[in-house]
Design a protein around this motif. Structure first.
Motif, PDB file in Angstrom:
ATOM      1  N   VAL A   4       0.868  -1.175   0.000  1.00 53.05           N
ATOM      2  CA  VAL A   4       0.000   0.000   0.000  1.00 53.05           C
ATOM      3  C   VAL A   4       0.903   1.223   0.000  1.00 53.05           C
ATOM      4  N   VAL A   5       0.643   2.163  -0.905  1.00 52.08           N
ATOM      5  CA  VAL A   5       1.484   3.360  -0.997  1.00 52.08           C
ATOM      6  C   VAL A   5       0.607   4.600  -0.866  1.00 52.08           C
ATOM      7  N   GLY A   6       1.270   5.767  -0.813  1.00 55.75           N
ATOM      8  CA  GLY A   6       0.534   7.029  -0.763  1.00 55.75           C
ATOM      9  C   GLY A   6      -0.163   7.294   0.550  1.00 55.75           C
ATOM     10  N   LEU A   7       0.408   6.811   1.681  1.00 61.45           N
ATOM     11  CA  LEU A   7      -0.210   7.045   2.996  1.00 61.45           C
ATOM     12  C   LEU A   7       0.250   8.360   3.625  1.00 61.45           C
ATOM     13  N   HIS A   8       1.142   9.060   2.982  1.00 65.70           N
ATOM     14  CA  HIS A   8       1.569  10.423   3.346  1.00 65.70           C
ATOM     15  C   HIS A   8       2.419  10.505   4.613  1.00 65.70           C
ATOM     16  N   ASP A   9       1.890  10.129   5.781  1.00 64.91           N
ATOM     17  CA  ASP A   9       2.627  10.341   7.032  1.00 64.91           C
ATOM     18  C   ASP A   9       2.667   9.107   7.923  1.00 64.91           C
ATOM     19  N   ALA A  10       2.633   7.928   7.309  1.00 66.88           N
ATOM     20  CA  ALA A  10       2.632   6.690   8.109  1.00 66.88           C
ATOM     21  C   ALA A  10       3.885   6.586   8.972  1.00 66.88           C
ATOM     22  N   THR A  11       5.031   7.003   8.442  1.00 64.45           N
ATOM     23  CA  THR A  11       6.285   6.880   9.199  1.00 64.45           C
ATOM     24  C   THR A  11       6.299   7.792  10.421  1.00 64.45           C
ATOM     25  N   GLU A  12       5.499   8.843  10.393  1.00 66.88           N
ATOM     26  CA  GLU A  12       5.462   9.776  11.522  1.00 66.88           C
ATOM     27  C   GLU A  12       4.446   9.364  12.584  1.00 66.88           C
ATOM     28  N   THR A  13       3.424   8.640  12.191  1.00 66.37           N
ATOM     29  CA  THR A  13       2.342   8.314  13.137  1.00 66.37           C
ATOM     30  C   THR A  13       2.398   6.881  13.665  1.00 66.37           C
ATOM     31  N   LEU A  14       3.141   5.991  12.985  1.00 63.07           N
ATOM     32  CA  LEU A  14       3.171   4.592  13.402  1.00 63.07           C
ATOM     33  C   LEU A  14       4.452   4.282  14.171  1.00 63.07           C
ATOM     34  N   GLU A  15       4.371   3.259  15.015  1.00 63.25           N
ATOM     35  CA  GLU A  15       5.520   2.862  15.827  1.00 63.25           C
ATOM     36  C   GLU A  15       5.914   1.427  15.525  1.00 63.25           C
ATOM     37  N   THR A  16       7.216   1.187  15.514  1.00 64.02           N
ATOM     38  CA  THR A  16       7.729  -0.163  15.296  1.00 64.02           C
ATOM     39  C   THR A  16       7.162  -1.113  16.340  1.00 64.02           C
ATOM     40  N   GLY A  17       6.766  -2.295  15.890  1.00 67.05           N
ATOM     41  CA  GLY A  17       6.267  -3.325  16.791  1.00 67.05           C
ATOM     42  C   GLY A  17       4.765  -3.464  16.824  1.00 67.05           C
TER      43      GLY A  17
END
Length: 588
Positions: free
Chosen positions: A212-225
């Motif tokens: 899935v692409v184009g999520l814009h800010d997933a790396t800023e709002t999601l946490e590893t694990g």
């Protein structure tokens, strides 16, 4: 894997880039930038800096070629061709000259100078509202990091290596990242950026990684694990999936697994409609190793054998003997089913290192395919002689790509006759009755199909290019990609024109573009009179299943109705209605 207690299920909607369902903990990946220190270089040392730069470019090029070869062996030359754009960066004389000028003028170390120049290109391209040019910016970033590490005497940075199954979440991935990641452990892919036509998305599709692409800010709002589930069919990322959600997707996976199992049972059956019309169902391949997949999925031979892999990323051209051995080996493995060999289609996005060619503003409309071959007779003859010699296996056929008119066909056939005469004099055996066809990919060829049909033994319609050229769009450009419509009323009429012309002149006609593998369009293609469908090997079982559930009578009625419709949407809806009625479980 279920959601953590006390954590609510959250859903993020993006763009579906690669189909499938995946579960696992997410790992948020961030790129570590390489620090480049600026320092003064004595003017007398500038030649040494230039030499270091040239060596780094050579080293980078070798690394890209090695990676390209690995991808070609793993998933095919078509996907490996993505790295051609990277090779163009290290060979870009404009960029190289600017670096050399700045070295001479600023007397700074070459690492800093190259990074400064490359970053300026990246910044300029990134600001342009054009997905194709933004994709080029990513290519430059990828190559820049690699060149700088080589200048610093460091090995290429290994991509994230996690030895546990996970869903990878990143702002963006370069083709190099996708090629070198641990594909056994990456269950799914989620990106802030990207489109379904981006290089990373294309590679994920070939690798079978739900994305899935184009999520814009997933790396800023999601946490590893965090536990997650990807629905690559609908572009959905679910964090902390509930028990109910997991049960729903387990049922979806079970259904799709059952469908896949039922399709494997069709391997030994024929693709014959319910009212008795046999449709030849072939496969498209580009590497000899893909013959295994052709046989495994029950295709009736190969309807499109792309031969460019013999030429790409080679510093010398393949000899006649090398080509002959490859063609004959593939033909004998497929016998008695046919092998249709497409003559060389270099140009566009396929360039051989062994061939001198200048820059073209639009190579897809330039010096490629049959145009290239007719101006490079020695290269063309070597391939024609190899195909003719391989025709001692009677299942071999040949076709010319990108034909635009009668003159090209007649000239190509004259050269074939010259090759036959040469082989006769040499005492080389070949099939003098070898079937020769043309690909209908250019609108002028479709319009002239009634005349072209008198010259050849069959037509194979390349719908990918035919649609692009007919509708005048670049389907890799997301600003106009929505205009790439196989159901466009004009495209349907062109297909009917070609099929009618073929049959009026007693020759058969097939489809070897992506339309052939899309079961949504199977009723339409059968109703238009297509005698053969040639798709990717893995798509053959579901197309066969669709054919077996249809009748030619109902498909012909569909075409009568469709020809009265004025819009792509209306035609698509009518095709979907018939597909849904006959084989709902085959639709995504």
């Amino acid at each position: 894997m279920k959601g953590e207690p006390g954590h609510q299920e959250k859903r993020y909607h993006g763009v579906p880039a690669a189909p499938g369902i995946a579960r696992g903990p997410i790992h948020v990946f961030s790129i570590e930038t390489d620090d480049v220190v600026r320092y003064h270089v004595d003017p007398a040392s500038v030649p040494d800096e230039i030499a270091r730069f040239e060596n780094a470019l050579i080293q980078t090029r070798a690394q890209i070629l090695e990676m390209q070869q690995q991808i070609a062996e793993a998933i095919g030359a078509k996907d490996a061709g993505i790295f051609d754009a990277h090779l163009l960066v290290v060979e870009d004389q404009t960029l190289i000259d600017e670096v050399l000028r700045k070295l001479e003028a600023d007397h700074c170390n070459v690492e800093f100078t190259f990074q400064e120049v490359a970053n300026r290109y990246v910044d300029s391209l990134s600001k342009i509202d054009d997905p194709y040019l933004r994709e080029r910016a990513i290519d430059i970033q990828d190559v820049t990091r690699r060149v700088i590490r080589n200048l610093q005497g460091r090995s290429p940075r290994p991509f994230l290596s996690i030895d546990q199954p996970h869903i990878l979440v990143a702002h963006n991935l370069t083709p190099s990242d996708t090629a070198t990641m641990n594909r056994e452990q990456v269950r799914g892919l989620v990106l802030d950026l990207g489109s379904r036509t981006s290089h990373t998305a294309i590679m994920a599709q070939s690798l079978g990684i739900p994305s899935v692409v184009g999520l814009h800010d997933a790396t800023e709002t999601l946490e590893t694990g965090a536990p997650a589930l990807i629905d690559g069919y609908h572009g959905l990322l679910i964090i902390n999936p509930s028990e109910e959600t997991l049960r729903k997707y387990e049922e979806i996976e079970r259904q799709k697994g059952a469908i896949a199992e039922s399709l494997t049972q069709l391997r030994e059956t024929k693709s014959t409609t319910r009212d008795g019309r046999h449709i030849v169902l072939s496969a498209n391949i580009e590497l000899p190793d893909e013959v295994d997949a052709v046989l495994r999925h029950g295709a009736e031979g190969v309807g499109l054998y792309r031969t460019e892999f013999l030429y790409l990323n080679e510093t010398t051209l393949p000899t006649e003997e090398e080509q002959f051995e490859v063609y004959l080996t593939v033909a004998e493995r497929l016998a008695p089913d046919p092998l249709i060999i497409r003559t060389l289609d270099l140009g566009g996005d396929k360039v051989s290192d062994g061939i001198e060619r200048g820059d073209e503003l639009n190579p897809f409309l330039g010096w490629r395919a049959i145009r290239f071959c007719l101006e490079n007779i020695d290269i063309f003859k070597a391939q024609l002689r190899a195909i003719l010699r391989a025709s001692v296996s009677p299942n071999v056929k040949m076709m010319f790509p990108m034909i635009s008119g009668l003159e090209e066909v007649r000239r190509a056939l004259e050269i074939v006759d010259e090759c036959k005469n040469e082989l006769r004099k040499e005492g080389q055996p070949f099939n003098d009755e070898l079937d020769i066809g043309v690909m209908i990919e250019v609108p002028t060829a479709a319009i002239m199909a009634d005349r072209l049909a008198r010259e050849v033994d069959f037509f194979s319609i390349g719908t990918n290019d035919l649609i692009q050229y007919a509708v005048a769009i670049d389907r890799t450009n997301e600003r106009v990609a929505h205009l790439y419509e196989p159901s466009h009323p004009s495209v349907v009429r062109l297909l009917k024109m070609v099929a009618d012309a073929a049959h009026a002149n007693g020759i058969w006609v097939g489809i070897c573009g992506e339309m052939a593998g899309d079961v949504l369009f199977t009723p339409l293609l059968l109703g238009l009179g297509m005698d053969e469908l040639s798709a990717g090997p893995t798509l053959v079982p579901q197309v066969k299943s669709a054919v077996q559930r249809l009748t030619i009578t109902e498909c012909e009625r569909l075409v009568v109705e469709v020809l009265q419709l004025d819009t792509s949407a209306a035609i698509l809806a009518r095709c979907a209605e018939m597909a849904e009625k006959n084989y709902p479980e085959l639709l995504g």
